[in-house]
Each structure stands twice: as C-alpha cells, then as structure tokens.
Design a protein around this motif. Structure first.
Motif, PDB file in Angstrom:
ATOM      1  N   GLY A   1      14.603   0.777 -10.564  1.00 47.46           N
ATOM      2  CA  GLY A   1      14.948  -0.555 -11.041  1.00 47.46           C
ATOM      3  C   GLY A   1      16.343  -1.001 -10.642  1.00 47.46           C
ATOM      4  O   GLY A   1      16.750  -2.120 -10.939  1.00 47.46           O
ATOM      5  N   GLY A   2      17.086  -0.116  -9.984  1.00 50.73           N
ATOM      6  CA  GLY A   2      18.427  -0.469  -9.523  1.00 50.73           C
ATOM      7  C   GLY A   2      19.461  -0.551 -10.626  1.00 50.73           C
ATOM      8  O   GLY A   2      20.421  -1.314 -10.529  1.00 50.73           O
ATOM      9  N   VAL A   3      19.260   0.237 -11.690  1.00 50.48           N
ATOM     10  CA  VAL A   3      20.201   0.246 -12.807  1.00 50.48           C
ATOM     11  C   VAL A   3      20.537   1.699 -13.151  1.00 50.48           C
ATOM     12  O   VAL A   3      19.937   2.640 -12.628  1.00 50.48           O
ATOM     13  N   GLY A   4      21.451   1.867 -14.071  1.00 55.74           N
ATOM     14  CA  GLY A   4      21.779   3.191 -14.566  1.00 55.74           C
ATOM     15  C   GLY A   4      20.901   3.561 -15.753  1.00 55.74           C
ATOM     16  O   GLY A   4      20.281   2.694 -16.383  1.00 55.74           O
ATOM     17  N   VAL A   5      20.876   4.817 -16.070  1.00 59.86           N
ATOM     18  CA  VAL A   5      20.090   5.308 -17.208  1.00 59.86           C
ATOM     19  C   VAL A   5      20.568   4.650 -18.500  1.00 59.86           C
ATOM     20  O   VAL A   5      19.743   4.275 -19.351  1.00 59.86           O
TER      21      VAL A   5
END
Length: 125
Positions: A10-14
């Motif tokens: 998703g192109g985000v961090g955890v």
C-alpha cells in the motif's frame, strides 16, 4: 499477507496501517494465524482507497463517511461530498495560481535591478 506486506504493497508504513485501524478505516483481522494476523486483497484495496482519498484532500472523517456510504449505496451523498471536495480544490488552485502570479512578478522585478534590496525579500517582511 502480514501487516508488513500490506503496508509495503500500500506504500505506507506499518504504523500507518495501525493508525488507520485505530481510526476504523481498516479492519483488524480476527484471530491469530501462524506468523501473525493476515490480511487479504480487500484489506489492500481499502488501504489504497484511503490513500487515494487522502491524496484527493478528503479528511479521515470524510473517508470514514465514504466507506460507510459504500455499504449503503447512498450515491447522492457521495456525489455531494465529491462536489464539495472539487469546490475546495478549485479554491486551492485559484489561491495557488494567485500566489504563483505574485511570486513571478516579484522575481521579474528582482531581476530588473542590481542595486538595493530584492523585492522578494521586502515582500515577505
């Protein structure tokens, strides 16, 4: 997929995934699978939706409303929200265009002379 895989896809961090879960924008998988909780294609679709809606300028509260509207098929409200967002974007575009014209004029004025303070610096005093 694990949360780290979902975040990467998703192109985000955890931590962003966890934040969205706390805000109710993403579901928290039930139970515990070997190696941790697992997410599916629908979770990734929802994550991408949230990111794209944010990019369009919707607030997290508005995104939550859009997600709820998806379950009710309330097209008139969804259209109204889109129109409101478009109007806000048009206002931002107009403000940015005015700022650009002003800055271009200042840059041009600054390029005309070699002596004295640059009008750009004076404009921001």
């Amino acid at each position: 997929m694990r949360i780290s895989d979902l975040a990467r896809a998703g192109g985000v961090g955890v931590e962003t995934v966890r934040f969205y879960q706390r805000k109710g924008l993403l579901a928290v998988p039930r139970g515990s699978a070997p190696g941790g909780r697992h997410y599916g294609a629908e979770d990734l679709r929802r994550l991408r939706f949230v990111r794209q809606a944010q990019a369009a300028g919707f607030s997290l509260a508005e995104i939550a409303e859009l997600i709820a509207l998806d379950r009710t098929d309330d097209r008139p409200r969804a259209r109204a929200m889109a129109r409101e967002r478009i109007a806000a974007l048009d206002a931002q575009i107009a403000a940015l265009a005015a700022a650009r014209r002003s800055l271009a004029r200042l840059a041009s004025d600054c390029a005309r002379g070699d002596a004295g303070p640059c009008p750009i610096l004076a404009a921001f005093d």
